[in-house]
Design a protein around this motif. Structure first.
Motif, PDB file in Angstrom:
ATOM      1  N   TYR A 140      -5.045  10.967 -10.354  1.00  0.00           N
ATOM      2  CA  TYR A 140      -5.297  11.692  -9.106  1.00  0.00           C
ATOM      3  C   TYR A 140      -4.600  11.075  -7.899  1.00  0.00           C
ATOM      4  N   LEU A 141      -4.064   9.895  -8.065  1.00  0.00           N
ATOM      5  CA  LEU A 141      -3.331   9.255  -6.972  1.00  0.00           C
ATOM      6  C   LEU A 141      -1.944   9.882  -6.896  1.00  0.00           C
ATOM      7  N   GLU A 142      -1.509  10.177  -5.687  1.00  0.00           N
ATOM      8  CA  GLU A 142      -0.203  10.807  -5.511  1.00  0.00           C
ATOM      9  C   GLU A 142       0.904   9.962  -6.144  1.00  0.00           C
ATOM     10  N   VAL A 143       1.893  10.635  -6.687  1.00  0.00           N
ATOM     11  CA  VAL A 143       3.029   9.963  -7.326  1.00  0.00           C
ATOM     12  C   VAL A 143       3.703   9.015  -6.334  1.00  0.00           C
ATOM     13  N   LYS A 144       3.813   9.438  -5.068  1.00  0.00           N
ATOM     14  CA  LYS A 144       4.475   8.564  -4.090  1.00  0.00           C
ATOM     15  C   LYS A 144       3.683   7.276  -3.861  1.00  0.00           C
ATOM     16  N   ARG A 145       2.356   7.322  -4.010  1.00  0.00           N
ATOM     17  CA  ARG A 145       1.544   6.107  -3.878  1.00  0.00           C
ATOM     18  C   ARG A 145       1.753   5.191  -5.084  1.00  0.00           C
ATOM     19  N   VAL A 146       1.858   5.773  -6.257  1.00  0.00           N
ATOM     20  CA  VAL A 146       2.115   4.989  -7.463  1.00  0.00           C
ATOM     21  C   VAL A 146       3.479   4.297  -7.341  1.00  0.00           C
ATOM     22  N   LYS A 147       4.473   5.038  -6.891  1.00  0.00           N
ATOM     23  CA  LYS A 147       5.809   4.448  -6.694  1.00  0.00           C
ATOM     24  C   LYS A 147       5.756   3.357  -5.623  1.00  0.00           C
ATOM     25  N   ALA A 148       5.019   3.613  -4.546  1.00  0.00           N
ATOM     26  CA  ALA A 148       4.886   2.618  -3.482  1.00  0.00           C
ATOM     27  C   ALA A 148       4.226   1.348  -4.013  1.00  0.00           C
ATOM     28  N   MET A 149       3.258   1.510  -4.911  1.00  0.00           N
ATOM     29  CA  MET A 149       2.595   0.337  -5.494  1.00  0.00           C
ATOM     30  C   MET A 149       3.572  -0.476  -6.320  1.00  0.00           C
ATOM     31  N   LYS A 150       4.436   0.188  -7.035  1.00  0.00           N
ATOM     32  CA  LYS A 150       5.435  -0.528  -7.830  1.00  0.00           C
ATOM     33  C   LYS A 150       6.374  -1.315  -6.918  1.00  0.00           C
ATOM     34  N   VAL A 151       6.715  -0.731  -5.787  1.00  0.00           N
ATOM     35  CA  VAL A 151       7.541  -1.444  -4.811  1.00  0.00           C
ATOM     36  C   VAL A 151       6.774  -2.636  -4.257  1.00  0.00           C
ATOM     37  N   LEU A 152       5.508  -2.415  -3.881  1.00  0.00           N
ATOM     38  CA  LEU A 152       4.686  -3.484  -3.309  1.00  0.00           C
ATOM     39  C   LEU A 152       4.536  -4.651  -4.289  1.00  0.00           C
ATOM     40  N   HIS A 154       6.594  -5.784  -6.344  1.00  0.00           N
ATOM     41  CA  HIS A 154       7.817  -6.576  -6.465  1.00  0.00           C
ATOM     42  C   HIS A 154       8.382  -7.071  -5.135  1.00  0.00           C
ATOM     43  N   SER A 155       8.086  -6.330  -4.038  1.00  0.00           N
ATOM     44  CA  SER A 155       8.678  -6.733  -2.760  1.00  0.00           C
ATOM     45  C   SER A 155       7.855  -6.219  -1.584  1.00  0.00           C
ATOM     46  N   TYR A 156       7.040  -7.107  -1.023  1.00  0.00           N
ATOM     47  CA  TYR A 156       6.267  -6.726   0.162  1.00  0.00           C
ATOM     48  C   TYR A 156       7.184  -6.324   1.334  1.00  0.00           C
ATOM     49  N   PRO A 157       8.272  -7.049   1.613  1.00  0.00           N
ATOM     50  CA  PRO A 157       9.152  -6.640   2.726  1.00  0.00           C
ATOM     51  C   PRO A 157       9.727  -5.226   2.545  1.00  0.00           C
ATOM     52  N   LEU A 158      10.081  -4.877   1.321  1.00  0.00           N
ATOM     53  CA  LEU A 158      10.599  -3.535   1.069  1.00  0.00           C
ATOM     54  C   LEU A 158       9.499  -2.494   1.271  1.00  0.00           C
ATOM     55  N   TYR A 159       8.292  -2.810   0.832  1.00  0.00           N
ATOM     56  CA  TYR A 159       7.159  -1.900   1.050  1.00  0.00           C
ATOM     57  C   TYR A 159       6.957  -1.677   2.555  1.00  0.00           C
ATOM     58  N   CYS A 160       6.994  -2.761   3.327  1.00  0.00           N
ATOM     59  CA  CYS A 160       6.848  -2.651   4.791  1.00  0.00           C
ATOM     60  C   CYS A 160       7.916  -1.740   5.380  1.00  0.00           C
ATOM     61  N   LEU A 161       9.120  -1.907   4.931  1.00  0.00           N
ATOM     62  CA  LEU A 161      10.216  -1.075   5.421  1.00  0.00           C
ATOM     63  C   LEU A 161       9.945   0.396   5.128  1.00  0.00           C
ATOM     64  N   LEU A 162       9.475   0.707   3.945  1.00  0.00           N
ATOM     65  CA  LEU A 162       9.157   2.094   3.589  1.00  0.00           C
ATOM     66  C   LEU A 162       8.050   2.664   4.473  1.00  0.00           C
ATOM     67  N   VAL A 163       7.026   1.863   4.733  1.00  0.00           N
ATOM     68  CA  VAL A 163       5.922   2.305   5.601  1.00  0.00           C
ATOM     69  C   VAL A 163       6.442   2.565   7.013  1.00  0.00           C
ATOM     70  N   GLN A 164       7.253   1.666   7.524  1.00  0.00           N
ATOM     71  CA  GLN A 164       7.791   1.820   8.872  1.00  0.00           C
ATOM     72  C   GLN A 164       8.721   3.026   8.971  1.00  0.00           C
ATOM     73  N   LEU A 165       9.526   3.260   7.956  1.00  0.00           N
ATOM     74  CA  LEU A 165      10.406   4.437   7.951  1.00  0.00           C
ATOM     75  C   LEU A 165       9.587   5.729   7.914  1.00  0.00           C
ATOM     76  N   ARG A 166       8.523   5.743   7.111  1.00  0.00           N
ATOM     77  CA  ARG A 166       7.660   6.917   7.052  1.00  0.00           C
ATOM     78  C   ARG A 166       6.995   7.164   8.412  1.00  0.00           C
ATOM     79  N   GLN A 167       6.608   6.098   9.078  1.00  0.00           N
ATOM     80  CA  GLN A 167       5.981   6.225  10.392  1.00  0.00           C
ATOM     81  C   GLN A 167       6.969   6.796  11.406  1.00  0.00           C
TER      82      GLN A 167
END
Length: 174
Positions: A140-152, A154-167
């Protein structure tokens, strides 16, 4: 499904005993499962009848605060109610708990400055990493959240960048 009250109609009698908690953020989340437990009948109308406008001073955009933790508390309480009353819906309730942790982490990442920022980020990253297998296997978790978790993972800085870009994408005028 959304837990907010603004896209629902309720019979007044449901609120004879049940009240929204005063002084809490995400008060809709605190009562939704309790309300559903009291309902004899639920009707779903797929027609769009409500449009939500994100204000600059809404809960979502306000500065990070202790009140933001209310969402996790409410989601966890709902999980327990579902576990006790509707075990067949446990994966959906689990999704809401996991989503609330993502929401808090993302809000902390985009927060300008707060005494809670670093502590929140550390705690939420740790929580999400500990629940990695639940996150990637929850249907039930969105696919984009699952993908984001995989990024998180392996790389917290990359996850941060994705969050900031989405914002930034949400605020095209800046």
């Amino acid at each position: 499904a959304q837990v907010s009250a603004c896209n629902k109609l309720y019979k007044r009698e449901l609120f004879n005993e049940l009240k929204y908690p005063e002084g809490r953020s995400h008060e809709d989340t605190f009562v939704i499962i309790k309300l559903l437990l009291e309902c004899q009948k639920v009707v779903i109308d797929p027609n769009v009848r409500y449009y939500y406008y994100h204000r600059d001073d809404s809960i979502i955009t306000k500065k990070l605060s202790l009140a933001d933790y209310d969402l996790i508390e409410a989601s966890q309480a709902n999980y327990e109610l579902v576990k006790d009353n509707y075990p067949s819906a446990l994966k959906q309730a689990e999704m809401r708990v996991l989503w609330s942790h993502f929401w808090l982490l993302d809000k902390a990442i985009i927060a300008e400055d707060s005494t809670l920022k670093d502590k929140t980020i550390k705690a939420e990253v740790e929580y999400l990493k500990q629940h990695y297998s639940q996150i990637i296997s929850n249907p039930y978790l969105e696919v984009k959240r699952v993908k984001a978790m995989k990024v998180l993972k392996h790389s917290y800085p990359l996850y941060c960048l994705l969050v900031q870009l989405r914002q930034r994408k949400k605020k095209p005028n800046e």
